[in-house]
Design a protein around this motif. Structure first.
Motif, PDB file in Angstrom:
ATOM      1  N   SER C  27       0.837  -1.197   0.000  1.00  0.00           N
ATOM      2  CA  SER C  27       0.000   0.000   0.000  1.00  0.00           C
ATOM      3  C   SER C  27       0.879   1.258   0.000  1.00  0.00           C
ATOM      4  O   SER C  27       0.612   2.227  -0.723  1.00  0.00           O
ATOM      5  CB  SER C  27      -0.914  -0.024   1.226  1.00  0.00           C
ATOM      6  OG  SER C  27      -1.632   1.178   1.339  1.00  0.00           O
ATOM      7  N   ARG C  30       2.016   2.284  -3.238  1.00  0.00           N
ATOM      8  CA  ARG C  30       0.923   2.717  -4.119  1.00  0.00           C
ATOM      9  C   ARG C  30       0.402   1.611  -5.020  1.00  0.00           C
ATOM     10  O   ARG C  30      -0.113   1.882  -6.108  1.00  0.00           O
ATOM     11  CB  ARG C  30       1.343   3.921  -4.988  1.00  0.00           C
ATOM     12  CG  ARG C  30       1.896   5.083  -4.241  1.00  0.00           C
ATOM     13  CD  ARG C  30       0.863   5.815  -3.400  1.00  0.00           C
ATOM     14  NE  ARG C  30      -0.310   6.242  -4.157  1.00  0.00           N
ATOM     15  CZ  ARG C  30      -1.565   6.166  -3.707  1.00  0.00           C
ATOM     16  NH1 ARG C  30      -1.832   5.658  -2.516  1.00  0.00           N
ATOM     17  NH2 ARG C  30      -2.570   6.593  -4.442  1.00  0.00           N
ATOM     18  N   LEU C  31       0.513   0.350  -4.591  1.00  0.00           N
ATOM     19  CA  LEU C  31      -0.108  -0.723  -5.354  1.00  0.00           C
ATOM     20  C   LEU C  31      -1.614  -0.674  -5.169  1.00  0.00           C
ATOM     21  O   LEU C  31      -2.104  -0.117  -4.184  1.00  0.00           O
ATOM     22  CB  LEU C  31       0.436  -2.087  -4.899  1.00  0.00           C
ATOM     23  CG  LEU C  31       1.626  -2.606  -5.696  1.00  0.00           C
ATOM     24  CD1 LEU C  31       2.750  -1.596  -5.738  1.00  0.00           C
ATOM     25  CD2 LEU C  31       2.126  -3.932  -5.142  1.00  0.00           C
ATOM     26  N   ASP C  32      -2.347  -1.254  -6.114  1.00  0.00           N
ATOM     27  CA  ASP C  32      -3.807  -1.261  -5.998  1.00  0.00           C
ATOM     28  C   ASP C  32      -4.251  -2.391  -5.066  1.00  0.00           C
ATOM     29  O   ASP C  32      -3.435  -3.105  -4.493  1.00  0.00           O
ATOM     30  CB  ASP C  32      -4.467  -1.336  -7.375  1.00  0.00           C
ATOM     31  CG  ASP C  32      -4.178  -2.639  -8.101  1.00  0.00           C
ATOM     32  OD1 ASP C  32      -3.760  -3.613  -7.442  1.00  0.00           O
ATOM     33  OD2 ASP C  32      -4.370  -2.692  -9.320  1.00  0.00           O
ATOM     34  N   LEU C  33      -5.555  -2.535  -4.910  1.00  0.00           N
ATOM     35  CA  LEU C  33      -6.084  -3.509  -3.955  1.00  0.00           C
ATOM     36  C   LEU C  33      -5.620  -4.926  -4.253  1.00  0.00           C
ATOM     37  O   LEU C  33      -5.343  -5.699  -3.336  1.00  0.00           O
ATOM     38  CB  LEU C  33      -7.625  -3.476  -3.968  1.00  0.00           C
ATOM     39  CG  LEU C  33      -8.256  -2.445  -3.050  1.00  0.00           C
ATOM     40  CD1 LEU C  33      -9.774  -2.563  -3.098  1.00  0.00           C
ATOM     41  CD2 LEU C  33      -7.780  -2.671  -1.597  1.00  0.00           C
ATOM     42  N   LEU C  34      -5.559  -5.279  -5.534  1.00  0.00           N
ATOM     43  CA  LEU C  34      -5.082  -6.616  -5.873  1.00  0.00           C
ATOM     44  C   LEU C  34      -3.621  -6.769  -5.469  1.00  0.00           C
ATOM     45  O   LEU C  34      -3.229  -7.776  -4.876  1.00  0.00           O
ATOM     46  CB  LEU C  34      -5.237  -6.902  -7.364  1.00  0.00           C
ATOM     47  CG  LEU C  34      -4.806  -8.329  -7.699  1.00  0.00           C
ATOM     48  CD1 LEU C  34      -5.968  -9.291  -7.581  1.00  0.00           C
ATOM     49  CD2 LEU C  34      -4.166  -8.411  -9.059  1.00  0.00           C
ATOM     50  N   GLY C  35      -2.810  -5.764  -5.799  1.00  0.00           N
ATOM     51  CA  GLY C  35      -1.395  -5.821  -5.435  1.00  0.00           C
ATOM     52  C   GLY C  35      -1.205  -5.921  -3.934  1.00  0.00           C
ATOM     53  O   GLY C  35      -0.349  -6.678  -3.452  1.00  0.00           O
ATOM     54  N   VAL C  38      -2.114  -9.507  -2.977  1.00  0.00           N
ATOM     55  CA  VAL C  38      -1.105 -10.467  -3.438  1.00  0.00           C
ATOM     56  C   VAL C  38       0.147 -10.371  -2.566  1.00  0.00           C
ATOM     57  O   VAL C  38       0.697 -11.377  -2.116  1.00  0.00           O
ATOM     58  CB  VAL C  38      -0.760 -10.222  -4.924  1.00  0.00           C
ATOM     59  CG1 VAL C  38       0.490 -11.004  -5.324  1.00  0.00           C
ATOM     60  CG2 VAL C  38      -1.932 -10.613  -5.805  1.00  0.00           C
ATOM     61  N   LEU C  39       0.598  -9.150  -2.307  1.00  0.00           N
ATOM     62  CA  LEU C  39       1.808  -8.994  -1.498  1.00  0.00           C
ATOM     63  C   LEU C  39       1.593  -9.481  -0.064  1.00  0.00           C
ATOM     64  O   LEU C  39       2.501 -10.054   0.547  1.00  0.00           O
ATOM     65  CB  LEU C  39       2.281  -7.548  -1.502  1.00  0.00           C
ATOM     66  CG  LEU C  39       3.272  -7.143  -2.598  1.00  0.00           C
ATOM     67  CD1 LEU C  39       4.666  -7.663  -2.292  1.00  0.00           C
ATOM     68  CD2 LEU C  39       2.849  -7.616  -3.972  1.00  0.00           C
ATOM     69  N   MET C  79      -5.727  -3.621   5.615  1.00  0.00           N
ATOM     70  CA  MET C  79      -6.567  -2.680   4.869  1.00  0.00           C
ATOM     71  C   MET C  79      -7.337  -1.767   5.815  1.00  0.00           C
ATOM     72  O   MET C  79      -7.488  -0.577   5.559  1.00  0.00           O
ATOM     73  CB  MET C  79      -7.532  -3.449   3.961  1.00  0.00           C
ATOM     74  CG  MET C  79      -6.827  -4.090   2.769  1.00  0.00           C
ATOM     75  SD  MET C  79      -7.994  -5.033   1.745  1.00  0.00           S
ATOM     76  CE  MET C  79      -6.868  -5.628   0.453  1.00  0.00           C
ATOM     77  N   ARG C  83      -6.376   2.576   6.731  1.00  0.00           N
ATOM     78  CA  ARG C  83      -7.318   3.695   6.570  1.00  0.00           C
ATOM     79  C   ARG C  83      -7.269   4.621   7.778  1.00  0.00           C
ATOM     80  O   ARG C  83      -7.740   5.752   7.725  1.00  0.00           O
ATOM     81  CB  ARG C  83      -8.752   3.168   6.401  1.00  0.00           C
ATOM     82  CG  ARG C  83      -8.910   2.445   5.086  1.00  0.00           C
ATOM     83  CD  ARG C  83     -10.347   2.089   4.800  1.00  0.00           C
ATOM     84  NE  ARG C  83     -10.423   1.567   3.458  1.00  0.00           N
ATOM     85  CZ  ARG C  83     -10.638   2.324   2.383  1.00  0.00           C
ATOM     86  NH1 ARG C  83     -10.843   3.620   2.498  1.00  0.00           N
ATOM     87  NH2 ARG C  83     -10.671   1.785   1.181  1.00  0.00           N
ATOM     88  N   LEU C 143       9.347  -8.162  -5.871  1.00  0.00           N
ATOM     89  CA  LEU C 143       8.204  -7.681  -6.660  1.00  0.00           C
ATOM     90  C   LEU C 143       8.021  -6.175  -6.510  1.00  0.00           C
ATOM     91  O   LEU C 143       7.523  -5.510  -7.419  1.00  0.00           O
ATOM     92  CB  LEU C 143       6.920  -8.413  -6.247  1.00  0.00           C
ATOM     93  CG  LEU C 143       6.869  -9.898  -6.628  1.00  0.00           C
ATOM     94  CD1 LEU C 143       5.578 -10.534  -6.124  1.00  0.00           C
ATOM     95  CD2 LEU C 143       6.961 -10.082  -8.143  1.00  0.00           C
ATOM     96  N   LEU C 144       8.419  -5.644  -5.365  1.00  0.00           N
ATOM     97  CA  LEU C 144       8.335  -4.196  -5.158  1.00  0.00           C
ATOM     98  C   LEU C 144       9.560  -3.483  -5.714  1.00  0.00           C
ATOM     99  O   LEU C 144       9.751  -2.280  -5.508  1.00  0.00           O
ATOM    100  CB  LEU C 144       8.180  -3.867  -3.666  1.00  0.00           C
ATOM    101  CG  LEU C 144       6.821  -4.238  -3.075  1.00  0.00           C
ATOM    102  CD1 LEU C 144       6.820  -4.067  -1.567  1.00  0.00           C
ATOM    103  CD2 LEU C 144       5.719  -3.372  -3.701  1.00  0.00           C
TER     104      LEU C 144
END
Lengths: 205, 205, 205
Positions: C27, C30-35, C38-39, C79, C83, C143-144
């Motif tokens: 997060s 700045r990966l999206d929700l899928l990223g 997955v991570l 998640m 927030r 991956l990052l």
């Protein structure tokens, strides 16, 4: 692992050289002692481990192979050398480059033989020959957050691919796999040394 | 590999498209001819190879599958195209994007079927469906020293995950795996084309 | 998976913590929700998956292990937390660091036991202990598009290696593997917490 005695010697030389290269690259990238050790071992053993995983074997490096001892020797040697001479000068040293070429040749030849044993296709044999030779360096470069050098500018993986193609062609023509493996190793070593002396590069698109 | 004839066609289209994408990305990153070939093959074959390793098989790509021929065709096609048109324009071409979506759909569906054959869990089936679809591109992006595009901004892997979930839900409801695989492929292709047309993106946290 | 009840608890704590760490890092990048998902899963499950592939097993995470549920819990938790509080503050939170150390200890100990079961060498046992502990984080960092943190500055993988060495030494001295696994976990946890409190670092060359 290798059914041909000269390969045992070449394999040992290569493991030490690959481990030295991996450790020096890691040290040059300011990794700590653990990182230097891990990169040394991975550069030496990573190609064979990947190959063994692909053909469904428990990697020899984890099940008692002497390869680990040679890799450890390379890591220690790199640590000693790096205290005396700057990493970048060592990485370009002719003795290291030739030892590395010896290793590339031995690894490609044993990779091709493992592929034949596992019953893979001709394409599979070439892939396993090349991967055994360059897999360790590739993994190390990925961990060092670089595009693997084998994919960019050096005439390096191409030598292992050429050796694999020679092996596959020879065995398809009825040559004994052991003899074909010697031819493979000779082609890899010869093209690699020629590439170093003459600065060969592959063209780009 | 695929028990359903239409998947053979989709699989071939996808292998060519994936190999074209991988080779063009490598060429755009200034890799040499070997790098371009390796990235083309890996983008096309890497997902299936990773899947096969995870379920304990020798990868089909190494043991005589036709997949290699289709991937080789894609590499050659990319080399020809890259001499005529700039890589970036080709990578955005609708024909390539749709062919790529066809491949993503076929790969996800065959990945799910392999997972069922191997007796993995529902989670495992979804993972194998997605991995077969996006594994090759992910490996290629890692080798190109980038965060894999599937993890960042595109609505791409999500389509394969959705297809895997549809497959698992359908088989859990008693649907025949072959029929479920067709539904999976349809969902992957449909969501991917819709995402392309409408510029879908997943939110960030 | 673990023959010792306390390891089940430690394993669950670790899976949640590892998934939280992976998701927060994704997060933050700045990966999206899928990223992010997955991570999270990969950080928690990647070490065990790599270990299982190396010893020729279908990964437990794909064949119905509860580990997936704990990892999912960690992803959701991350998640929610992200927030409320900024990722970087969360990643340094003592509760997360201690939970992570618990996981590292449990993963290293179970990795060593899997190695013994698979009949690998002493070197192999140490590698599998360390890899089970740090493999997930390493894959995630690759991956990052980063040099894995375990190779650079933290005293982290060293704790898992130390635990593996203690395990191998103890079993070689005739200690029962289960007892040796408890000693391994204690050493990993103890050295990791000490390293955090005292800011230990390994030297560089």
């Amino acid at each position: 692992m290798s059914p041909i005695p000269v390969f045992d010697v070449m394999n040992a030389v290569g493991l030490v050289a690959f481990a030295v290269v991996g450790s020096l690259k890691a040290s040059d990238a300011r990794l700590d002692l653990l990182g230097v050790s891990v990169l040394g071992f991975l550069t030496a053993l990573g190609g064979g481990i990947t190959r063994d995983v692909l053909v469904g074997r428990i990697p020899a490096a984890l099940s008692g192979s002497n390869d680990v001892t040679w890799a450890a020797l390379g890591v220690v040697l790199a640590m000693v050398l790096a205290r005396i001479i700057e990493e970048r000068h060592l990485l370009d040293h002719p003795a290291l480059l030739v030892s590395d070429a010896v290793g590339l040749a031995a690894f490609a030849a044993t990779g091709a033989l493992v592929g034949v044993d596992a019953g893979v296709s001709a394409f599979g044999v070439v892939v396993l020959a090349a991967l055994t030779g360059v897999g360790g360096g590739t993994i190390s470069d990925v961990l060092l957050d670089r595009i693997p050098f084998v994919l960019t500018e050096d005439f390096y993986a191409t030598c292992a691919v050429a050796g694999g193609v020679v092996f596959v062609t020879a065995t398809a023509a009825g040559v004994d796999p052991r003899t074909a493996a010697v031819a493979c190793a000779a082609v890899v070593f010869g093209t690699r040394v020629a590439a170093l002396r003459r600065g060969w590069e592959l063209p780009r698109l």
